[in-house]
Design an enzyme around this catalytic site. Structure first.
Site: not given
Ligand code: PGA
Length: 229
Positions: A95, A152
């Protein structure tokens, strides 16, 4: 199979965890071709697992948010994949918050993926465009087919401003070309919620969503489940 993978990040207490499950179980309506996954902090995994069984949540699985890049051994503070073997089915790796705040490298992330696969836990590998190719190059074809890949984009995470659906479509296509397989589900994460979920689910090649803040509220999360119907 499609996926909705909620990531609580570093949020909630024990008490709030129980409450979340109790509330969610009252409104959750499972969808046949959807696996709903919840990534809770390590200390809550065991209780979340008990709740999942006690409340008989169907098509629902648990995930960890990270894992050690090392196996068992003298690595103080680390939680290794083989410790969680029977507790979780999935684990988020790479992540951007881990890359940013904990300086994780492509090599460490590749090690995590290998150890998870050895423990039969499916890695959910998070990627952004600038390094997707480099990170994916660390895996051989047979391992790539065992992953879930989450696109992401950094600028969309936690900002309330999700990526342009056209951009998502292009990048998902590009990732598909890079991995050269149709086996691997590719999902999108970054400011998704109950109102915009359908827009992203309609994009060709998108097999699901990875919400962060929208997973914290059981009502919002269950409405996201509903967006898959
Ligand atoms: P968020 O986070 O939906 O709060 O933008 C997404 C993520 O970190 O995968």
């Amino acid at each position: 199979m499609r996926y909705l993978i909620g990531n609580w990040k570093s949020n909630k207490t024990f008490e709030e965890t129980y409450q979340w499950f109790d509330q969610f179980s009252k409104i959750y309506d499972p969808v046949i071709d959807l696996t709903t996954v919840l990534a809770v902090p390590f200390p809550f995994l065991q209780e979340a697992s008990k709740k999942k069984h006690e409340l008989n949540l169907q098509h629902f699985a648990l995930a960890a948010q990270d894992i050690s890049p090392y196996p068992f051994g003298a690595y103080t503070g680390a939680v290794s994949a083989n410790m969680l073997k029977h507790q979780i089915e999935y684990c988020i790796v790479g992540h951007s918050e881990r890359r940013q705040y904990f300086a994780e490298s492509h090599l460490e992330i590749a090690n995590k993926v290998e150890l998870l696969l050895t423990s039969e836990i499916t890695p959910i590998l998070c990627l952004d465009q600038p390094y997707a190719q480099k990170q994916l190059a660390a895996f051989d074809q047979k391992d790539l087919e065992k992953l879930i890949i989450a696109y992401e984009p950094l600028e969309a995470i936690g900002t309330g401003e999700p990526a342009d659906p056209k951009q998502v479509a292009e990048v998902v296509k590009r990732i598909r070309e890079l991995i050269q397989t149709d086996q691997t589900p590719i999902i999108y994460g970054g400011s998704t919620n109950a109102d915009n979920a359908r827009t992203y689910l309609e994009i060709e090649g998108v097999a699901g969503l990875l919400p962060g803040s929208s997973s914290l509220n059981p009502d919002v999360f269950s409405r996201m489940v509903h967006a898959y119907t």
